[in-house]
Structure formats: structure tokens, C-alpha cells
Motif scaffolding. Structure first.
Motif, PDB file in Angstrom:
ATOM      1  N   VAL A   1      34.195  33.643  37.276  1.00 26.77           N
ATOM      2  CA  VAL A   1      32.963  33.907  37.780  1.00 26.77           C
ATOM      3  C   VAL A   1      32.290  34.780  36.724  1.00 26.77           C
ATOM      4  O   VAL A   1      32.728  36.009  36.491  1.00 26.77           O
ATOM      5  CB  VAL A   1      33.020  34.713  39.178  1.00 26.77           C
ATOM      6  CG1 VAL A   1      31.585  35.007  39.659  1.00 26.77           C
ATOM      7  CG2 VAL A   1      33.401  33.658  40.361  1.00 26.77           C
ATOM      8  N   ASN A   2      31.067  34.443  36.351  1.00 29.37           N
ATOM      9  CA  ASN A   2      30.103  35.438  35.572  1.00 29.37           C
ATOM     10  C   ASN A   2      29.633  36.337  36.307  1.00 29.37           C
ATOM     11  O   ASN A   2      28.607  36.144  37.101  1.00 29.37           O
ATOM     12  CB  ASN A   2      29.426  34.403  34.776  1.00 29.37           C
ATOM     13  CG  ASN A   2      28.702  35.347  33.719  1.00 29.37           C
ATOM     14  OD1 ASN A   2      28.261  36.586  33.999  1.00 29.37           O
ATOM     15  ND2 ASN A   2      28.568  34.806  32.483  1.00 29.37           N
ATOM     16  N   ILE A   3      30.070  37.652  36.301  1.00 29.02           N
ATOM     17  CA  ILE A   3      29.727  38.575  37.363  1.00 29.02           C
ATOM     18  C   ILE A   3      28.258  39.063  36.818  1.00 29.02           C
ATOM     19  O   ILE A   3      27.437  39.324  37.682  1.00 29.02           O
ATOM     20  CB  ILE A   3      30.386  39.645  37.250  1.00 29.02           C
ATOM     21  CG1 ILE A   3      31.957  39.597  37.677  1.00 29.02           C
ATOM     22  CG2 ILE A   3      29.898  41.084  37.909  1.00 29.02           C
ATOM     23  CD1 ILE A   3      31.917  39.291  39.126  1.00 29.02           C
ATOM     24  N   GLN A   4      27.796  39.172  35.496  1.00 30.88           N
ATOM     25  CA  GLN A   4      26.499  39.426  35.090  1.00 30.88           C
ATOM     26  C   GLN A   4      25.365  38.363  35.629  1.00 30.88           C
ATOM     27  O   GLN A   4      24.493  38.789  36.171  1.00 30.88           O
ATOM     28  CB  GLN A   4      26.597  39.297  33.512  1.00 30.88           C
ATOM     29  CG  GLN A   4      25.207  39.732  32.968  1.00 30.88           C
ATOM     30  CD  GLN A   4      24.802  41.484  33.363  1.00 30.88           C
ATOM     31  OE1 GLN A   4      25.709  42.131  33.048  1.00 30.88           O
ATOM     32  NE2 GLN A   4      23.733  41.698  33.924  1.00 30.88           N
TER      33      GLN A   4
ATOM     34  N   LYS B   1      36.948  37.263  47.029  1.00 31.94           N
ATOM     35  CA  LYS B   1      38.183  37.219  47.277  1.00 31.94           C
ATOM     36  C   LYS B   1      38.454  36.502  48.415  1.00 31.94           C
ATOM     37  O   LYS B   1      39.585  35.563  48.667  1.00 31.94           O
ATOM     38  CB  LYS B   1      38.952  38.703  47.618  1.00 31.94           C
ATOM     39  CG  LYS B   1      40.086  39.115  48.198  1.00 31.94           C
ATOM     40  CD  LYS B   1      40.246  40.359  48.512  1.00 31.94           C
ATOM     41  CE  LYS B   1      41.916  40.643  48.923  1.00 31.94           C
ATOM     42  NZ  LYS B   1      42.141  41.945  49.086  1.00 31.94           N
ATOM     43  N   ASP B   2      37.740  36.326  49.434  1.00 32.72           N
ATOM     44  CA  ASP B   2      37.761  35.540  50.616  1.00 32.72           C
ATOM     45  C   ASP B   2      37.648  33.963  50.202  1.00 32.72           C
ATOM     46  O   ASP B   2      38.239  33.015  50.693  1.00 32.72           O
ATOM     47  CB  ASP B   2      36.788  35.892  51.707  1.00 32.72           C
ATOM     48  CG  ASP B   2      37.146  37.030  52.504  1.00 32.72           C
ATOM     49  OD1 ASP B   2      38.141  37.632  52.250  1.00 32.72           O
ATOM     50  OD2 ASP B   2      36.302  37.863  53.041  1.00 32.72           O
TER      51      ASP B   2
ATOM     52  N   LYS C   1      40.316  30.950  50.697  1.00 34.08           N
ATOM     53  CA  LYS C   1      39.844  30.149  51.509  1.00 34.08           C
ATOM     54  C   LYS C   1      40.173  28.789  50.735  1.00 34.08           C
ATOM     55  O   LYS C   1      40.579  27.633  51.325  1.00 34.08           O
ATOM     56  CB  LYS C   1      38.387  30.167  52.042  1.00 34.08           C
ATOM     57  CG  LYS C   1      37.957  28.978  52.723  1.00 34.08           C
ATOM     58  CD  LYS C   1      36.395  29.213  53.464  1.00 34.08           C
ATOM     59  CE  LYS C   1      35.592  28.933  52.373  1.00 34.08           C
ATOM     60  NZ  LYS C   1      34.191  29.179  52.697  1.00 34.08           N
ATOM     61  N   ASN C   2      39.849  28.713  49.243  1.00 34.70           N
ATOM     62  CA  ASN C   2      39.896  27.423  48.837  1.00 34.70           C
ATOM     63  C   ASN C   2      41.076  27.517  47.532  1.00 34.70           C
ATOM     64  O   ASN C   2      41.357  26.420  46.752  1.00 34.70           O
ATOM     65  CB  ASN C   2      38.786  27.434  47.681  1.00 34.70           C
ATOM     66  CG  ASN C   2      37.452  27.312  48.425  1.00 34.70           C
ATOM     67  OD1 ASN C   2      37.174  26.085  48.900  1.00 34.70           O
ATOM     68  ND2 ASN C   2      36.531  28.202  48.570  1.00 34.70           N
TER      69      ASN C   2
ATOM     70  N   ILE D   1      41.183  34.464  40.398  1.00 41.16           N
ATOM     71  CA  ILE D   1      39.639  34.331  40.069  1.00 41.16           C
ATOM     72  C   ILE D   1      39.410  35.492  39.228  1.00 41.16           C
ATOM     73  O   ILE D   1      39.403  36.796  39.431  1.00 41.16           O
ATOM     74  CB  ILE D   1      38.602  34.092  41.527  1.00 41.16           C
ATOM     75  CG1 ILE D   1      39.087  32.996  42.200  1.00 41.16           C
ATOM     76  CG2 ILE D   1      37.270  34.191  40.735  1.00 41.16           C
ATOM     77  CD1 ILE D   1      38.199  32.998  43.467  1.00 41.16           C
ATOM     78  N   TYR D   2      39.148  34.932  37.993  1.00 36.85           N
ATOM     79  CA  TYR D   2      38.715  35.938  36.981  1.00 36.85           C
ATOM     80  C   TYR D   2      37.281  36.283  37.052  1.00 36.85           C
ATOM     81  O   TYR D   2      36.349  35.496  37.410  1.00 36.85           O
ATOM     82  CB  TYR D   2      39.339  35.594  35.428  1.00 36.85           C
ATOM     83  CG  TYR D   2      40.742  35.285  35.460  1.00 36.85           C
ATOM     84  CD1 TYR D   2      41.573  36.489  35.311  1.00 36.85           C
ATOM     85  CD2 TYR D   2      41.143  33.889  35.709  1.00 36.85           C
ATOM     86  CE1 TYR D   2      43.055  36.064  35.210  1.00 36.85           C
ATOM     87  CE2 TYR D   2      42.547  33.673  35.513  1.00 36.85           C
ATOM     88  CZ  TYR D   2      43.468  34.813  35.299  1.00 36.85           C
ATOM     89  OH  TYR D   2      44.923  34.412  35.483  1.00 36.85           O
ATOM     90  N   ALA D   3      36.975  37.679  36.275  1.00 40.43           N
ATOM     91  CA  ALA D   3      35.536  37.878  36.164  1.00 40.43           C
ATOM     92  C   ALA D   3      35.372  37.862  34.827  1.00 40.43           C
ATOM     93  O   ALA D   3      36.214  38.418  34.036  1.00 40.43           O
ATOM     94  CB  ALA D   3      35.367  39.287  36.683  1.00 40.43           C
ATOM     95  N   THR D   4      34.192  37.651  34.520  1.00 39.92           N
ATOM     96  CA  THR D   4      33.550  37.709  33.062  1.00 39.92           C
ATOM     97  C   THR D   4      32.251  38.014  33.081  1.00 39.92           C
ATOM     98  O   THR D   4      31.409  37.860  33.955  1.00 39.92           O
ATOM     99  CB  THR D   4      33.713  36.223  32.412  1.00 39.92           C
ATOM    100  OG1 THR D   4      33.393  36.433  30.983  1.00 39.92           O
ATOM    101  CG2 THR D   4      32.914  35.171  32.957  1.00 39.92           C
TER     102      THR D   4
END
Length: 196
Positions: A34-37, A135-136, A140-141, A146-149
Motif C-alpha cells: 500500500v502506498n501510504i503517501q 491490518k483487518d 479478512k482477505n 501487506i507492506y507499506a511504501t
């Protein structure tokens, strides 16, 4: 010697089987990033907080702006008045203007601190909510990771198919809009009951 070769062959067999098992397990991992920005910039709840902050800053800044304008006018007329009223007056007025300039700076700093103190916890709350949601979502999936970028990240390359930023953003915004509708309808119901 035969025993040594037999043990070595058995160990190699076990090692290669273990390696194949690990490779099979590794290929079963479900990962994404997931691109946090992008989330932070596009999340409606963050945008709403930013708008609220700007409105509050404008409201608080009106008084300060009026004082700054008054100060600028006095500072501009200071030079002409100093010539007419003499050096002793100029020295006293100069000290007064310096003191007022410092007070205006302190007022501006206090206003900035007050806004930060008010909106930092709200931003932190939205950030925490976003992390819990991711996180949820992962649980759920069926994601293992799941990494952050962001602009500066530890993920230098990943296939675009692993990017779930848009999915997360849509679900977070839908959840936020749903919560806002619920809050709006609750406040409208309370207002209607107060009218009765």
C-alpha cells in the motif's frame, strides 16, 4: 566410509526435500503493498481535517493579521515622525516597535502551537484507524504480508498487481462516508427532537 556416504546422501536428500517444502511454502504467501503517501493525500478524512485546520487558522489569524497591518503602518510612518520629533522620541518609539514585533511573533507561534495541539491528535487518530483497517483488511482477505511504501520506501520494485492502495482507499473512504452519514442522521434526528 560407506556409512559416511550413506549418511551424507541421506542428509542431502533431507536438505533438498526441506528446501522444496520451503519453496512451496514461500510461493503460497499472499502479499501486497500500500502506498501510504497516496492514502494520506487522498483519504477524505485527512482532507476534511486539513480543511478544518485551514478554516480554524483563518479565523484565528484575522486578529493577528489586523495587528500586523497596524504594526506595518506605524513602522512605515516611524521614519518621518522620527525626523520631526527628534532622536529621543525615535529611540523610545523604536524600542516600542521592536517589542511589538516580538509580541506579534510570539502570538503567531502560540497560534501555530495551538493548532498543532488540536489537530495532531486527530491526525494521529486517523492514521491509527488507517493502520488498523489495513491490518483487518489483510486478515479478512488472507494476506500474509501487506507492506507499506511511500516516496522513500524499502520496496524498490513490486508488480503492479500487488498494489492494493486503490482498494484500501476506496474502502476507507466508503467507511468514512458511511460513518459521516450515520453521524449526520443522528445529529439531524437530535435536532428534530429538540424542535418538538
Amino acid at each position: 566410509m560407506k556409512k559416511s556416504l550413506l549418511i551424507l546422501g541421506f542428509a542431502l536428500t533431507l536438505f533438498s526435500c526441506n528446501k522444496e517444502t520451503q519453496a512451496a511454502k514461500t510461493s503460497e504467501f499472499k502479499t501486497a503493498y500500500v502506498n501510504i503517501q497516496i492514502l494520506s493525500d487522498s483519504l477524505q478524512e485527512f482532507k476534511d481535517l486539513e480543511s478544518q485546520s485551514k478554516v480554524k487558522m483563518e479565523e484565528m489569524g484575522r486578529d493577528l493579521d489586523a495587528r500586523v497591518q497596524q504594526f506595518k503602518l506605524e513602522a512605515a510612518s516611524f521614519e518621518n515622525e522620527a525626523k520631526a520629533k527628534g532622536p529621543q522620541w525615535a529611540q523610545l518609539k523604536g524600542q516600542e516597535l521592536q517589542k511589538r514585533e516580538q509580541e506579534l511573533g510570539m502570538m503567531q507561534q502560540a497560534m501555530t502551537r495551538q493548532l498543532q495541539d488540536e489537530f495532531r491528535p486527530k491526525n494521529d487518530s486517523v492514521t491509527s484507524k488507517m493502520k488498523r483497517f489495513i491490518k483487518d483488511y489483510g486478515k479478512k482477505n488472507g494476506y500474509d504480508y501487506i507492506y507499506a511504501t511511500a516516496d522513500i520506501s524499502s520496496i524498490l520494485y513490486a508488480k503492479e498487481g500487488y498494489n492494493i492502495t486503490d482498494k484500501i482507499l476506496k474502502e476507507l473512504n466508503d467507511t468514512y462516508k458511511g460513518g459521516s452519514k450515520t453521524e449526520d442522521s443522528a445529529s439531524n434526528t437530535a435536532k428534530e427532537e429538540n424542535k418538538k
